[in-house]
Scaffold this motif. Structure first.
Motif, PDB file in Angstrom:
ATOM      1  N   ARG A 159      18.187   0.792  24.736  1.00  0.00           N
ATOM      2  CA  ARG A 159      18.746   1.477  25.910  1.00  0.00           C
ATOM      3  C   ARG A 159      19.865   2.438  25.503  1.00  0.00           C
ATOM      4  NH1 ARG A 159      18.388   0.852  31.403  1.00  0.00           N
ATOM      5  NH2 ARG A 159      16.233   0.597  30.732  1.00  0.00           N
ATOM      6  N   HIS A 160      20.728   2.011  24.575  1.00  0.00           N
ATOM      7  CA  HIS A 160      21.795   2.908  24.128  1.00  0.00           C
ATOM      8  C   HIS A 160      21.237   4.130  23.413  1.00  0.00           C
ATOM      9  CE1 HIS A 160      24.788  -0.161  25.108  1.00  0.00           C
ATOM     10  NE2 HIS A 160      25.690   0.799  24.966  1.00  0.00           N
ATOM     11  N   LEU A 161      20.195   3.935  22.601  1.00  0.00           N
ATOM     12  CA  LEU A 161      19.599   5.074  21.912  1.00  0.00           C
ATOM     13  C   LEU A 161      18.973   6.046  22.907  1.00  0.00           C
ATOM     14  CD1 LEU A 161      17.942   3.198  18.923  1.00  0.00           C
ATOM     15  CD2 LEU A 161      20.093   4.476  18.918  1.00  0.00           C
ATOM     16  N   ALA A 162      18.309   5.503  23.929  1.00  0.00           N
ATOM     17  CA  ALA A 162      17.743   6.364  24.965  1.00  0.00           C
ATOM     18  C   ALA A 162      18.853   7.112  25.705  1.00  0.00           C
ATOM     19  CB  ALA A 162      16.923   5.530  25.945  1.00  0.00           C
ATOM     20  N   TRP A 163      19.957   6.403  25.987  1.00  0.00           N
ATOM     21  CA  TRP A 163      21.097   7.034  26.659  1.00  0.00           C
ATOM     22  C   TRP A 163      21.685   8.151  25.792  1.00  0.00           C
ATOM     23  CZ3 TRP A 163      26.451   6.954  25.458  1.00  0.00           C
ATOM     24  CH2 TRP A 163      27.282   7.444  26.470  1.00  0.00           C
ATOM     25  N   GLN A 164      21.575   7.987  24.470  1.00  0.00           N
ATOM     26  CA  GLN A 164      22.042   9.021  23.548  1.00  0.00           C
ATOM     27  C   GLN A 164      21.022  10.142  23.370  1.00  0.00           C
ATOM     28  OE1 GLN A 164      22.966   6.142  20.329  1.00  0.00           O
ATOM     29  NE2 GLN A 164      24.982   7.078  20.251  1.00  0.00           N
ATOM     30  N   GLY A 165      19.909  10.060  24.097  1.00  0.00           N
ATOM     31  CA  GLY A 165      18.945  11.149  24.106  1.00  0.00           C
ATOM     32  C   GLY A 165      17.766  10.996  23.180  1.00  0.00           C
ATOM     33  N   ALA A 166      17.544   9.801  22.617  1.00  0.00           N
ATOM     34  CA  ALA A 166      16.400   9.621  21.718  1.00  0.00           C
ATOM     35  C   ALA A 166      15.091   9.793  22.476  1.00  0.00           C
ATOM     36  CB  ALA A 166      16.451   8.242  21.068  1.00  0.00           C
ATOM     37  N   ASP A 167      14.196  10.596  21.910  1.00  0.00           N
ATOM     38  CA  ASP A 167      12.839  10.744  22.437  1.00  0.00           C
ATOM     39  C   ASP A 167      11.889   9.769  21.761  1.00  0.00           C
ATOM     40  OD1 ASP A 167      13.591  13.171  23.919  1.00  0.00           O
ATOM     41  OD2 ASP A 167      13.699  14.099  21.941  1.00  0.00           O
ATOM     42  N   LEU A 168      12.217   9.399  20.540  1.00  0.00           N
ATOM     43  CA  LEU A 168      11.429   8.474  19.718  1.00  0.00           C
ATOM     44  C   LEU A 168      12.386   7.498  19.057  1.00  0.00           C
ATOM     45  CD1 LEU A 168       8.995   7.543  17.864  1.00  0.00           C
ATOM     46  CD2 LEU A 168       9.610   9.458  16.356  1.00  0.00           C
ATOM     47  N   VAL A 169      12.030   6.221  19.058  1.00  0.00           N
ATOM     48  CA  VAL A 169      12.800   5.216  18.320  1.00  0.00           C
ATOM     49  C   VAL A 169      11.912   4.631  17.234  1.00  0.00           C
ATOM     50  CG1 VAL A 169      13.899   2.947  18.442  1.00  0.00           C
ATOM     51  CG2 VAL A 169      14.373   4.648  20.205  1.00  0.00           C
ATOM     52  N   LEU A 170      12.409   4.703  16.005  1.00  0.00           N
ATOM     53  CA  LEU A 170      11.750   4.066  14.866  1.00  0.00           C
ATOM     54  C   LEU A 170      12.319   2.665  14.689  1.00  0.00           C
ATOM     55  CD1 LEU A 170      11.786   6.881  12.138  1.00  0.00           C
ATOM     56  CD2 LEU A 170       9.788   6.013  13.363  1.00  0.00           C
ATOM     57  N   ASN A 171      11.456   1.664  14.754  1.00  0.00           N
ATOM     58  CA  ASN A 171      11.857   0.279  14.520  1.00  0.00           C
ATOM     59  C   ASN A 171      11.214  -0.172  13.207  1.00  0.00           C
ATOM     60  OD1 ASN A 171      10.981  -2.946  15.775  1.00  0.00           O
ATOM     61  ND2 ASN A 171      13.030  -2.342  15.159  1.00  0.00           N
ATOM     62  N   LEU A 172      12.040  -0.309  12.160  1.00  0.00           N
ATOM     63  CA  LEU A 172      11.559  -0.666  10.827  1.00  0.00           C
ATOM     64  C   LEU A 172      11.567  -2.181  10.697  1.00  0.00           C
ATOM     65  CD1 LEU A 172      13.665   1.948   8.820  1.00  0.00           C
ATOM     66  CD2 LEU A 172      11.454   2.271   9.968  1.00  0.00           C
ATOM     67  N   VAL A 173      10.416  -2.767  10.376  1.00  0.00           N
ATOM     68  CA  VAL A 173      10.219  -4.208  10.528  1.00  0.00           C
ATOM     69  C   VAL A 173       9.731  -4.824   9.216  1.00  0.00           C
ATOM     70  CG1 VAL A 173       8.984  -5.975  11.859  1.00  0.00           C
ATOM     71  CG2 VAL A 173       9.604  -3.807  12.943  1.00  0.00           C
ATOM     72  N   ARG A 174      10.113  -6.091   9.030  1.00  0.00           N
ATOM     73  CA  ARG A 174       9.567  -6.908   7.931  1.00  0.00           C
ATOM     74  C   ARG A 174       9.342  -8.307   8.498  1.00  0.00           C
ATOM     75  NH1 ARG A 174      11.055  -7.229   1.738  1.00  0.00           N
ATOM     76  NH2 ARG A 174      10.565  -9.384   1.271  1.00  0.00           N
ATOM     77  N   THR A 175       8.251  -8.469   9.227  1.00  0.00           N
ATOM     78  CA  THR A 175       7.968  -9.721   9.919  1.00  0.00           C
ATOM     79  C   THR A 175       6.688 -10.346   9.381  1.00  0.00           C
ATOM     80  OG1 THR A 175       9.076  -9.071  11.976  1.00  0.00           O
ATOM     81  CG2 THR A 175       7.381 -10.753  12.155  1.00  0.00           C
ATOM     82  N   PRO A 176       6.797 -11.497   8.680  1.00  0.00           N
ATOM     83  CA  PRO A 176       5.611 -12.190   8.179  1.00  0.00           C
ATOM     84  C   PRO A 176       5.192 -13.355   9.075  1.00  0.00           C
ATOM     85  CG  PRO A 176       7.532 -13.035   7.066  1.00  0.00           C
ATOM     86  CD  PRO A 176       8.029 -12.042   8.089  1.00  0.00           C
ATOM     87  N   THR A 177       5.834 -13.507  10.228  1.00  0.00           N
ATOM     88  CA  THR A 177       5.680 -14.690  11.063  1.00  0.00           C
ATOM     89  C   THR A 177       4.858 -14.392  12.320  1.00  0.00           C
ATOM     90  OG1 THR A 177       7.886 -14.146  11.904  1.00  0.00           O
ATOM     91  CG2 THR A 177       7.746 -15.886  10.263  1.00  0.00           C
ATOM     92  N   THR A 231       8.156   6.260  38.874  1.00  0.00           N
ATOM     93  CA  THR A 231       9.322   5.439  38.559  1.00  0.00           C
ATOM     94  C   THR A 231      10.293   6.195  37.675  1.00  0.00           C
ATOM     95  OG1 THR A 231       7.917   3.480  38.682  1.00  0.00           O
ATOM     96  CG2 THR A 231      10.055   3.224  37.628  1.00  0.00           C
ATOM     97  N   ARG A 232      11.492   6.461  38.211  1.00  0.00           N
ATOM     98  CA  ARG A 232      12.517   7.201  37.480  1.00  0.00           C
ATOM     99  C   ARG A 232      13.686   6.257  37.176  1.00  0.00           C
ATOM    100  NH1 ARG A 232      13.062  12.667  41.019  1.00  0.00           N
ATOM    101  NH2 ARG A 232      11.198  12.232  42.220  1.00  0.00           N
ATOM    102  N   VAL A 233      13.607   5.598  36.024  1.00  0.00           N
ATOM    103  CA  VAL A 233      14.608   4.577  35.707  1.00  0.00           C
ATOM    104  C   VAL A 233      15.964   5.176  35.353  1.00  0.00           C
ATOM    105  CG1 VAL A 233      12.853   2.936  34.949  1.00  0.00           C
ATOM    106  CG2 VAL A 233      13.931   4.467  33.281  1.00  0.00           C
ATOM    107  N   TRP A 234      16.027   6.474  35.096  1.00  0.00           N
ATOM    108  CA  TRP A 234      17.307   7.091  34.753  1.00  0.00           C
ATOM    109  C   TRP A 234      17.974   7.729  35.968  1.00  0.00           C
ATOM    110  CZ3 TRP A 234      19.610   5.886  30.389  1.00  0.00           C
ATOM    111  CH2 TRP A 234      18.821   5.358  29.362  1.00  0.00           C
ATOM    112  N   ASP A 235      17.418   7.506  37.142  1.00  0.00           N
ATOM    113  CA  ASP A 235      18.017   8.049  38.372  1.00  0.00           C
ATOM    114  C   ASP A 235      17.819   7.057  39.515  1.00  0.00           C
ATOM    115  OD1 ASP A 235      19.239   9.791  40.126  1.00  0.00           O
ATOM    116  OD2 ASP A 235      17.407  10.937  40.512  1.00  0.00           O
ATOM    117  N   PRO A 236      18.373   5.827  39.379  1.00  0.00           N
ATOM    118  CA  PRO A 236      18.078   4.793  40.366  1.00  0.00           C
ATOM    119  C   PRO A 236      19.132   4.612  41.457  1.00  0.00           C
ATOM    120  CG  PRO A 236      19.051   3.771  38.459  1.00  0.00           C
ATOM    121  CD  PRO A 236      19.058   5.265  38.211  1.00  0.00           C
TER     122      PRO A 236
END
Length: 291
Positions: free
Chosen positions: A163-181, A258-263
């Motif tokens: 949410r903070h990244l979106a508030w900072q204007g991110a159009d894309l979020v990269l989530n780098l993962v190392r999950t073996p579970t 649905t406009r979640v940034w103008d509620p």
């Protein structure tokens, strides 16, 4: 006007001998760009260059692999991005901070060979991960394409992060993962949920076996699954994203509704957030919901 952004997500196993073979990663990246010459943004999973050898204690690897971001490893990565003319996210690395602590940090290098961003993982997976916690939400601009935010693995479980990244204007979020579970299934759902509630693109990039179980995904700003890698094997997941689509969805709404940034109504008073007391405080967070 923005240009379409061809991305590559390299779902690969960690390079367990990266420190002993500094040219190995360069060869790996060159191979991907030769096979996919249109890629402009190439990303790797969490701790791709700092893999643990079988039976090796993570703390041993941390101490051996940790470097300042402007150390020899960073110099090589910057030169590689410049050589290939790409935006390079080499996964996260163990960073030796100026404060003496070791962080799990994702650096970003531009086609000019400059480090343009570095994000320290805010939510290490306690108690199993012992790196220090970062405290800053990080976005960076890709001129002509849009704005990108960074998260690392467990960060995706905390909605405040995206949410903070979106508030900072991110159009894309990269989530780098190392999950073996087995909870990779939940992470895929979280990628869709974070995309939907923030109206942005999510790219969740997991490591391949044996370091991860794969299932890397790219999700659109209305929650649509655009691309998904297989469970386990190494592969490069590719897509072409028009990041302006995220801004269109925020303006016109998901499904045009649905406009979640103008509620809020114009005369609505501010809403207090007692959990945070104006910030995320670890002690307050640890106390759990108020009765």
């Amino acid at each position: 006007m923005t240009m379409p952004l061809p991305i590559g997500l390299a779902q690969t196993a960690a390079r367990h001998h990266a420190a002993d073979d500094p040219d190995g990663f360069a060869a790996e990246v060159r191979g991907v760009t030769e096979a996919h010459p249109d890629i402009r943004l190439l990303a790797y999973p969490e701790l791709h260059l700092c893999g643990h050898r079988p039976g090796e204690e993570p703390e041993t690897v941390m101490s051996a692999a940790a470097e300042p971001l402007d150390g020899p490893r960073g110099t090589r990565l910057a030169a590689l991005a410049r050589e290939l003319g790409i935006w390079l996210v080499p996964g996260s690395v163990y960073e030796q901070g100026a404060d003496g602590r070791i962080y799990n940090t994702a650096p970003v290098y531009s086609p000019a060979g400059e480090r343009v961003a570095a994000y320290r993982k805010i939510f290490p997976w306690r108690p199993y991960e012992t790196t220090a916690s970062g405290s800053t939400f990080v976005v960076f601009d890709m001129e002509g394409y849009g704005r990108v935010g960074l998260t690392i693995c467990y960060d995706a479980w905390f909605p405040e992060t995206t949410r903070h990244l979106a508030w900072q204007g991110a159009d894309l979020v990269l989530n780098l993962v190392r999950t073996p579970t087995v909870d990779r299934a939940q992470e895929v759902v979280l990628a869709q949920a974070n995309a939907i509630v923030n109206q942005l693109f999510m790219a969740s990039l997991n490591a391949a076996a044996p370091d991860g179980v794969g299932r890397s995904v790219v999700v659109g700003p209305e929650g649509e699954m655009r691309a998904e890698a297989g469970p386990g094997p190494e592969e490069v997941l590719t897509d072409v994203l028009d990041l302006a689509e995220a801004r269109r969805v925020r303006t016109r709404g998901t499904a045009g509704l649905t406009r979640v940034w103008d509620p809020f109504a114009d005369d609505q008073p501010p809403i207090e957030l007692p959990l945070y007391a104006g910030r995320i405080d670890p002690e307050r967070w640890r106390g759990g919901p108020c009765p």
